[in-house]
Write a protein that holds these residues in place. Structure first.
Motif, PDB file in Angstrom:
ATOM      1  N   VAL A  50      -0.264  30.532   7.391  1.00 41.83           N
ATOM      2  CA  VAL A  50      -1.195  29.765   6.561  1.00 41.83           C
ATOM      3  C   VAL A  50      -0.552  28.415   6.250  1.00 41.83           C
ATOM      4  O   VAL A  50       0.668  28.300   6.177  1.00 41.83           O
ATOM      5  CB  VAL A  50      -1.534  30.486   5.238  1.00 41.83           C
ATOM      6  CG1 VAL A  50      -2.331  31.760   5.505  1.00 41.83           C
ATOM      7  CG2 VAL A  50      -0.272  30.802   4.442  1.00 41.83           C
ATOM      8  N   PRO A  51      -1.374  27.349   6.080  1.00 40.28           N
ATOM      9  CA  PRO A  51      -0.803  26.056   5.665  1.00 40.28           C
ATOM     10  C   PRO A  51      -0.354  26.124   4.212  1.00 40.28           C
ATOM     11  O   PRO A  51      -1.048  26.678   3.358  1.00 40.28           O
ATOM     12  CB  PRO A  51      -1.967  25.083   5.860  1.00 40.28           C
ATOM     13  CG  PRO A  51      -3.187  25.932   5.726  1.00 40.28           C
ATOM     14  CD  PRO A  51      -2.834  27.274   6.275  1.00 40.28           C
ATOM     15  N   LEU A  52       0.806  25.553   3.930  1.00 40.50           N
ATOM     16  CA  LEU A  52       1.349  25.585   2.577  1.00 40.50           C
ATOM     17  C   LEU A  52       1.331  24.226   1.896  1.00 40.50           C
ATOM     18  O   LEU A  52       1.280  24.155   0.672  1.00 40.50           O
ATOM     19  CB  LEU A  52       2.789  26.121   2.600  1.00 40.50           C
ATOM     20  CG  LEU A  52       2.968  27.551   3.126  1.00 40.50           C
ATOM     21  CD1 LEU A  52       4.450  27.912   3.173  1.00 40.50           C
ATOM     22  CD2 LEU A  52       2.207  28.549   2.260  1.00 40.50           C
ATOM     23  N   LEU A  53       1.367  23.135   2.699  1.00 41.51           N
ATOM     24  CA  LEU A  53       1.440  21.798   2.128  1.00 41.51           C
ATOM     25  C   LEU A  53       0.345  20.914   2.708  1.00 41.51           C
ATOM     26  O   LEU A  53      -0.021  21.046   3.884  1.00 41.51           O
ATOM     27  CB  LEU A  53       2.813  21.169   2.405  1.00 41.51           C
ATOM     28  CG  LEU A  53       4.036  21.941   1.911  1.00 41.51           C
ATOM     29  CD1 LEU A  53       5.315  21.216   2.328  1.00 41.51           C
ATOM     30  CD2 LEU A  53       3.988  22.118   0.401  1.00 41.51           C
ATOM     31  N   GLN A  54      -0.164  19.998   1.886  1.00 40.62           N
ATOM     32  CA  GLN A  54      -1.120  18.998   2.324  1.00 40.62           C
ATOM     33  C   GLN A  54      -0.587  17.622   1.906  1.00 40.62           C
ATOM     34  O   GLN A  54      -0.113  17.465   0.779  1.00 40.62           O
ATOM     35  CB  GLN A  54      -2.491  19.219   1.681  1.00 40.62           C
ATOM     36  CG  GLN A  54      -3.284  20.358   2.287  1.00 40.62           C
ATOM     37  CD  GLN A  54      -4.664  20.470   1.659  1.00 40.62           C
ATOM     38  OE1 GLN A  54      -4.878  19.981   0.545  1.00 40.62           O
ATOM     39  NE2 GLN A  54      -5.580  21.097   2.369  1.00 40.62           N
ATOM     40  N   PRO A  55      -0.679  16.637   2.830  1.00 45.29           N
ATOM     41  CA  PRO A  55      -0.252  15.272   2.441  1.00 45.29           C
ATOM     42  C   PRO A  55      -1.150  14.747   1.329  1.00 45.29           C
ATOM     43  O   PRO A  55      -2.358  14.986   1.315  1.00 45.29           O
ATOM     44  CB  PRO A  55      -0.416  14.469   3.727  1.00 45.29           C
ATOM     45  CG  PRO A  55      -0.482  15.483   4.826  1.00 45.29           C
ATOM     46  CD  PRO A  55      -1.106  16.703   4.232  1.00 45.29           C
ATOM     47  N   GLN A  56      -0.527  14.036   0.395  1.00 42.35           N
ATOM     48  CA  GLN A  56      -1.281  13.396  -0.682  1.00 42.35           C
ATOM     49  C   GLN A  56      -0.624  12.045  -0.949  1.00 42.35           C
ATOM     50  O   GLN A  56       0.258  11.911  -1.787  1.00 42.35           O
ATOM     51  CB  GLN A  56      -1.267  14.253  -1.950  1.00 42.35           C
ATOM     52  CG  GLN A  56      -2.241  13.747  -3.021  1.00 42.35           C
ATOM     53  CD  GLN A  56      -2.290  14.692  -4.199  1.00 42.35           C
ATOM     54  OE1 GLN A  56      -1.254  15.195  -4.626  1.00 42.35           O
ATOM     55  NE2 GLN A  56      -3.489  14.955  -4.687  1.00 42.35           N
ATOM     56  N   GLY A  57      -1.068  11.043  -0.158  1.00 41.06           N
ATOM     57  CA  GLY A  57      -0.415   9.750  -0.218  1.00 41.06           C
ATOM     58  C   GLY A  57       0.994   9.876   0.349  1.00 41.06           C
ATOM     59  O   GLY A  57       1.202  10.370   1.456  1.00 41.06           O
ATOM     60  N   ARG A  58       1.978   9.434  -0.436  1.00 40.53           N
ATOM     61  CA  ARG A  58       3.362   9.515   0.011  1.00 40.53           C
ATOM     62  C   ARG A  58       4.024  10.817  -0.453  1.00 40.53           C
ATOM     63  O   ARG A  58       5.208  11.016  -0.236  1.00 40.53           O
ATOM     64  CB  ARG A  58       4.135   8.316  -0.528  1.00 40.53           C
ATOM     65  CG  ARG A  58       3.491   6.986  -0.112  1.00 40.53           C
ATOM     66  CD  ARG A  58       4.187   5.799  -0.698  1.00 40.53           C
ATOM     67  NE  ARG A  58       5.512   5.599  -0.124  1.00 40.53           N
ATOM     68  CZ  ARG A  58       6.308   4.571  -0.459  1.00 40.53           C
ATOM     69  NH1 ARG A  58       5.896   3.680  -1.347  1.00 40.53           N
ATOM     70  NH2 ARG A  58       7.487   4.448   0.095  1.00 40.53           N
ATOM     71  N   ARG A  59       3.235  11.683  -1.047  1.00 41.44           N
ATOM     72  CA  ARG A  59       3.746  12.960  -1.549  1.00 41.44           C
ATOM     73  C   ARG A  59       3.044  14.100  -0.830  1.00 41.44           C
ATOM     74  O   ARG A  59       2.225  13.876   0.068  1.00 41.44           O
ATOM     75  CB  ARG A  59       3.514  13.069  -3.067  1.00 41.44           C
ATOM     76  CG  ARG A  59       4.184  11.949  -3.874  1.00 41.44           C
ATOM     77  CD  ARG A  59       3.573  11.858  -5.265  1.00 41.44           C
ATOM     78  NE  ARG A  59       3.828  13.063  -6.047  1.00 41.44           N
ATOM     79  CZ  ARG A  59       4.759  13.147  -6.997  1.00 41.44           C
ATOM     80  NH1 ARG A  59       5.515  12.086  -7.277  1.00 41.44           N
ATOM     81  NH2 ARG A  59       4.925  14.256  -7.681  1.00 41.44           N
ATOM     82  N   VAL A  60       3.339  15.307  -1.214  1.00 41.35           N
ATOM     83  CA  VAL A  60       2.633  16.473  -0.695  1.00 41.35           C
ATOM     84  C   VAL A  60       2.197  17.317  -1.887  1.00 41.35           C
ATOM     85  O   VAL A  60       2.762  17.227  -2.977  1.00 41.35           O
ATOM     86  CB  VAL A  60       3.532  17.327   0.237  1.00 41.35           C
ATOM     87  CG1 VAL A  60       3.884  16.577   1.507  1.00 41.35           C
ATOM     88  CG2 VAL A  60       4.783  17.812  -0.483  1.00 41.35           C
ATOM     89  N   ARG A  61       1.168  18.095  -1.644  1.00 36.34           N
ATOM     90  CA  ARG A  61       0.751  19.025  -2.694  1.00 36.34           C
ATOM     91  C   ARG A  61       0.606  20.411  -2.084  1.00 36.34           C
ATOM     92  O   ARG A  61       0.411  20.567  -0.873  1.00 36.34           O
ATOM     93  CB  ARG A  61      -0.568  18.581  -3.328  1.00 36.34           C
ATOM     94  CG  ARG A  61      -1.786  18.701  -2.449  1.00 36.34           C
ATOM     95  CD  ARG A  61      -3.055  18.366  -3.237  1.00 36.34           C
ATOM     96  NE  ARG A  61      -4.258  18.542  -2.431  1.00 36.34           N
ATOM     97  CZ  ARG A  61      -4.886  19.713  -2.279  1.00 36.34           C
ATOM     98  NH1 ARG A  61      -4.424  20.814  -2.855  1.00 36.34           N
ATOM     99  NH2 ARG A  61      -5.978  19.789  -1.524  1.00 36.34           N
ATOM    100  N   LEU A  62       0.727  21.427  -2.942  1.00 37.04           N
ATOM    101  CA  LEU A  62       0.617  22.808  -2.473  1.00 37.04           C
ATOM    102  C   LEU A  62      -0.842  23.165  -2.218  1.00 37.04           C
ATOM    103  O   LEU A  62      -1.732  22.789  -2.999  1.00 37.04           O
ATOM    104  CB  LEU A  62       1.207  23.779  -3.498  1.00 37.04           C
ATOM    105  CG  LEU A  62       2.702  24.091  -3.375  1.00 37.04           C
ATOM    106  CD1 LEU A  62       3.551  22.832  -3.532  1.00 37.04           C
ATOM    107  CD2 LEU A  62       3.109  25.131  -4.415  1.00 37.04           C
ATOM    108  N   THR A  63      -1.091  23.886  -1.140  1.00 35.76           N
ATOM    109  CA  THR A  63      -2.435  24.347  -0.835  1.00 35.76           C
ATOM    110  C   THR A  63      -2.771  25.559  -1.708  1.00 35.76           C
ATOM    111  O   THR A  63      -1.910  26.146  -2.363  1.00 35.76           O
ATOM    112  CB  THR A  63      -2.540  24.755   0.644  1.00 35.76           C
ATOM    113  OG1 THR A  63      -1.669  25.881   0.865  1.00 35.76           O
ATOM    114  CG2 THR A  63      -2.150  23.620   1.565  1.00 35.76           C
TER     115      THR A  63
END
Length: 303
Positions: free
Chosen positions: A48-61
Motif C-alpha cells: 500500500v502507498p504510505l506517503l504522498q508528496p505535499q509541496g516540498r514535504r510529504v504526508r501520510l496516506t
C-alpha cells in the motif's frame, strides 16, 4: 500476508510525530535518503502507498495511518513484554512450584508466600503437599522446583542432583492428657514417659522419628494406637489414650491437650529445602528461597 518490519514501522511512526523526513532522520540518527528508502521498502512490503508528496514535504496516506493504528497496539504489547521480561530477570515475575510436607505448608511455605507477595507480587507460587520421598521424586522429575523435607528423609548433601539448604531445627514437644500426673511437672524428659502408651503412625517418617527419639533416650516406645494425622493423634491424647511427640511447627493444637516442652532428652527434627543443582540462580526461585529462609529464621515457636 503482509511482511511487517518493526524497525521500519518505528521510522513511520517517527515521521508521523516529527512531520518531516529531515526531522525524522535527525531524531533517528539516519540520513534523509535512508529514511525515504526504508519507508519506500515498507510500502512495497505492505503493498500500500504510505506517503504522498505535499509541496516540498510529504504526508501520510490513510493507509499509513491505518498501519500506525495497528502498529501502536503492537508497540504497546512489546513494551509490556519488555517490562515483563525485565521483571522476570530481576526475579519479580514468574512461577515457583513447591513440594512440601504437611506441617511445613502452614508454618513455612504460606508465610513465605505472603512475604513474597509484598516484594514480588507478580511471582506466583504453586504448592503441592507431598511426603518426603514424593517431594524429591517430583523435584528430580521437574514437577516442582523446590522441595521441603526433613533432613533424615532427604538425599544426602553429596547427592549431585540437588543443592540443600538448612532451614530450621524444629523441637518436638510431648502431648499429654490434661489430667496426666506429669502435665504440671516442673521438668519433663522422655525417660519419664518410658512406660506410657504412645500414639504414632504405623510406618513412615513420623513413626521413625518417634522411635528414634525414644530409643536415643534409652527405651522402646509401646505403640498403643496408630495414627498419622495430627487431628487424630491429638484427639486420642485428649481422650487420655496415650501420649505423643508433636513437632513445634505443627499447625494442629487442641485446648484439651497439655503441650509440654521436654527439658531433657529433647529431640528435634531438622527441616531442609532442596533445589535441583544450579537452579538456585533462577531469579524468581532465588527470591522465594530468600523469603523461605527469612521466614524460617524469624520463626518463633512455643509449646
Amino acid at each position: 500476508m503482509a511482511e511487517w518490519d518493526l524497525r521500519k514501522l518505528r521510522i513511520l511512526r517517527a515521521l508521523d510525530e516529527r512531520g518531516t523526513v529531515t526531522a525524522t532522520a535527525e531524531a533517528l540518527h539516519m540520513t534523509p535518503s535512508a529514511v525515504s528508502q526504508q519507508l519506500t521498502n515498507l510500502a512495497r512490503q505492505l503493498g500500500v502507498p504510505l506517503l504522498q508528496p505535499q509541496g516540498r514535504r510529504v504526508r501520510l496516506t490513510d493507509a499509513a495511518r491505518l498501519v500506525l493504528r495497528h502498529a501502536d497496539a503492537v508497540f504497546e504489547e512489546l513494551e509490556r513484554a519488555d517490562a515483563t521480561l525485565a521483571a522476570y530477570a530481576r526475579g519479580e515475575a514468574g512461577e515457583v512450584r513447591v513440594g512440601a510436607f504437611s506441617t511445613a505448608v502452614p508454618a513455612l511455605v504460606v508465610p513465605a508466600v505472603r512475604a513474597l507477595r509484598e516484594s514480588c507480587p507478580r511471582v506466583s507460587v504453586r504448592v503441592r503437599e507431598l511426603e518426603a520421598a514424593e517431594a524429591f521424586e517430583s523435584l528430580a522429575d521437574g514437577e516442582v522446583e523446590i522441595a521441603l523435607s526433613l533432613a533424615a528423609e532427604a538425599p544426602t548433601a553429596a547427592d549431585p542432583r540437588f543443592t540443600r539448604f538448612p532451614l530450621l531445627s524444629d523441637p518436638l514437644d510431648v502431648a499429654l492428657p490434661p489430667d496426666h500426673p506429669l502435665a504440671g511437672a516442673s521438668a519433663l524428659g522422655l525417660t519419664d514417659l518410658a512406660a506410657e502408651p504412645w500414639i504414632f503412625g504405623g510406618s513412615g517418617p513420623w513413626s521413625d522419628i518417634t522411635r528414634r527419639a525414644c530409643e536415643a533416650a534409652g527405651f522402646s516406645p509401646h505403640q498403643a494406637h496408630s495414627a498419622s494425622d495430627w487431628t487424630a493423634i491429638l484427639a486420642l491424647v485428649e481422650a487420655g489414650m496415650g501420649v505423643a511427640l508433636v513437632p513445634r511447627m505443627a499447625a494442629a493444637r487442641r485446648d484439651g491437650v497439655a503441650m509440654r516442652e521436654l527439658t531433657s532428652d529433647r529431640p528435634v527434627r531438622h527441616v531442609v529445602a532442596a533445589l535441583r543443582k544450579g537452579s538456585e540462580q533462577a531469579p524468581a526461585l532465588a527470591n522465594f528461597l530468600a523469603a523461605l529462609r527469612s521466614t524460617a529464621a524469624e520463626s518463633i515457636t512455643r509449646p
